[in-house]
Design an enzyme around this catalytic site. Structure first.
Site, PDB file in Angstrom:
ATOM      1  N   GLU A 280     -23.290  67.368 -20.076  1.00 51.20           N
ATOM      2  CA  GLU A 280     -22.872  67.805 -21.414  1.00 51.20           C
ATOM      3  C   GLU A 280     -22.967  69.321 -21.637  1.00 51.20           C
ATOM      4  O   GLU A 280     -23.718  69.796 -22.508  1.00 51.20           O
ATOM      5  CB  GLU A 280     -23.668  67.044 -22.482  1.00 51.20           C
ATOM      6  CG  GLU A 280     -23.380  65.547 -22.440  1.00 51.20           C
ATOM      7  CD  GLU A 280     -23.944  64.786 -23.634  1.00 51.20           C
ATOM      8  OE1 GLU A 280     -24.853  65.308 -24.306  1.00 51.20           O
ATOM      9  OE2 GLU A 280     -23.466  63.670 -23.880  1.00 51.20           O
TER      10      GLU A 280
ATOM     11  N   GLU B 118     -21.229  58.477 -19.832  1.00 51.29           N
ATOM     12  CA  GLU B 118     -22.141  57.937 -20.848  1.00 51.29           C
ATOM     13  C   GLU B 118     -21.331  57.259 -21.937  1.00 51.29           C
ATOM     14  O   GLU B 118     -20.270  57.753 -22.342  1.00 51.29           O
ATOM     15  CB  GLU B 118     -23.004  59.044 -21.476  1.00 51.29           C
ATOM     16  CG  GLU B 118     -24.086  59.599 -20.576  1.00 51.29           C
ATOM     17  CD  GLU B 118     -25.005  60.582 -21.319  1.00 51.29           C
ATOM     18  OE1 GLU B 118     -25.083  60.502 -22.568  1.00 51.29           O
ATOM     19  OE2 GLU B 118     -25.622  61.411 -20.642  1.00 51.29           O
TER      20      GLU B 118
END
Length: 475
Positions: A188, A296
């Site tokens: 991320e 995810e």
């Protein structure tokens, strides 16, 4: 057996047969996170505070036993029993180098990671090594373990040099391991540069450094702004980082969280919204025929200790979200890694029992932490929202609307205020309280707390696991 590869839009084995990677993230282990194991703030906060509270030896004992028990042989066998074939292992750079002794590999750097990679390989489970925390922090999330809402990684070349150095160490260590599917270079990223120039540059440098050492493993590259945005990636991405690359999205749906815009009932309109969000994230890759991996996703769940009689209805809706997302992924033969394998009851496939020494000892503290909503992930702020609303309103009244929109854009004004004031500031004031709850505990008690995370002491989220297994068998 040979290395897993990317071929066009899919993964293939050594014989060229398609492989769909289905698995879960091993978060909260070598990259501890507050909501996963119940502490406030960041991992570095509690490690420092616990040393101050009980001393180096006792703190080291607790953390080492925690690592030993969080994932062991029984976990790998259970994972295999669900017909899942891939574990994404989140790691913190702090396990490999010290900030005060950079670019010097710790003596036992690979001890725990080797153990779990080996356990998974014994069950014929692939692993993906995910650098979840970088020097300086690649984002302002708690999961970057930097303690700030800015990603200072993007501001200092030395942080970036250390990142490249660490990946050369990891790649050299695992270059001959065929059960390591590949390397998820950065979890991320949140590069604030308008054209993602920082992220593209670091991917360029890291690819070149790894390829010199290990040309065989797949690189999993997250999009910018928390793995949601590829729009500024270069047009030559299909060849720039080689052909053995998968592009990683994170496909969380707001319908799977406490602050959902509306109760999820699986209406056509709600399904269309989820599909549109998913399609938007992968659009750039689809237009160019590139491989997409969902690194995810997944909802969080209600807990009786916090949600009382509403728990069953909350979870009914969350499982609907889960099933509808899986239906979309199955149609695309999408490889994915659901978040999360294990925690203390919010999202994990297995979770620590309320009857364990750890959960009993920290019960009142966890209730307080929940009431104050000091974790950003899936927080229910109903008890404290009125406290922070005046700050939000002040900014709205005194700051011109265009100037209220800061990077990252996925953080609303309200979200930015609460992340800084609640999940950073207030959380910091609770760190010592958490650590002090372990003062005076014997070595045996500390080991008992750590062993509470062992598979044998956990409960299984049966419906979630049943859904995941059925989906895997149908692929």
């Amino acid at each position: 057996m040979s290395y897993l590869k990317v071929s066009g839009t899919q993964f293939v084995d050594g014989a060229g047969a398609p492989v769909v990677l289905l698995g879960a993230g091993l978060g909260g282990w070598m990259m501890m996170e507050n909501f996963i194991s119940g502490f406030p703030g960041c991992e570095f906060h509690i490690r420092e505070a616990l040393v101050e509270a009980i001393g180096v030896e006792k703190a080291s004992l607790f953390f080492e036993k925690f690592l030993d028990n969080f994932f062991a042989e029984a976990d790998a066998k259970f994972f295999k029993s669900l017909s899942l074939n891939c574990v994404r292992i989140a790691i913190n750079y702090h396990h490999f180098e010290d900030d005060m002794n950079p670019r010097v590999l710790k003596i036992d750097a690979f001890k725990q990671l080797d153990r779990v990679v080996t356990l998974c390989a014994a069950e014929e489970i692939y692993t993906i090594i995910d650098l979840h925390s970088t020097p300086g922090g690649q984002s302002g999330g708690w999961h970057a373990d930097a303690g700030t809402h800015f990603g200072n990684f993007w501001k200092h070349k030395d942080f970036q040099d250390r990142f490249v150095w660490l990946w050369t160490q990891i790649a050299d260590h695992y270059k001959d391991n065929i059960w390591v599917a590949g390397y998820n270079l950065m979890n991320e990223p949140a590069d604030p540069h308008p054209h993602h120039t920082g992220l593209i540059s670091i991917y360029d440098r890291t690819y070149a450094a790894i390829h010199d050492t290990d040309p065989n493993h797949i690189l999993f590259l997250d999009g910018n702004t928390f793995a949601t945005d590829f729009t500024k990636f270069p047009e030559d991405s299909a060849t720039r980082w080689g052909s053995n690359v998968a592009f990683a999205i994170h496909d969380y749906s707001t319908f799977g969280f406490p602050n959902s815009p509306e109760a999820y009932e699986g209406t056509n309109d709600q399904k269309d919204k989820m599909k549109a969000s998913y399609a938007r994230k992968r659009k750039w890759m689809d237009e160019r025929g590139l491989c997409v991996w969902n690194g995810e996703w997944g909802p969080v769940y209600g807990r009786e200790v916090y949600d009382g009689e509403q728990t069953e209805d909350i979870n009914r809706r969350r499982y609907m979200v889960l099933k509808d997302q899986l239906e979309t992924y199955r149609k695309d033969s999408l490889s994915w890694s659901i978040w999360l394998y294990k925690d203390i009851g919010f999202q994990g496939m297995v979770y620590v029992s309320q009857d364990t020494p750890y959960m009993k000892h920290f019960r009142e503290f966890l209730l307080k932490k929940h009431r104050l909503a000091v974790d950003a992930w899936g927080a229910d702020d109903k008890y404290v929202k009125p406290i922070y609303e005046p700050i939000v309103n002040l900014i709205k009244e005194e700051v011109a609307e265009p100037n209220q929109k800061l990077y990252p854009p996925i953080w609303s004004l309200e979200n930015r205020v609460t992340r800084i004031s609640r999940t950073i500031l207030v959380a910091e004031f609770l760190v010592k309280e958490w650590a002090e709850l372990l003062i005076g505990k014997s070595d045996k008690e500390l080991v008992d707390f750590a062993e509470s995370f062992a598979f044998e002491k956990c409960k299984k989220r049966e419906e979630l696991n049943s859904i995941l297994k059925l989906n895997a068998l149908e692929m």
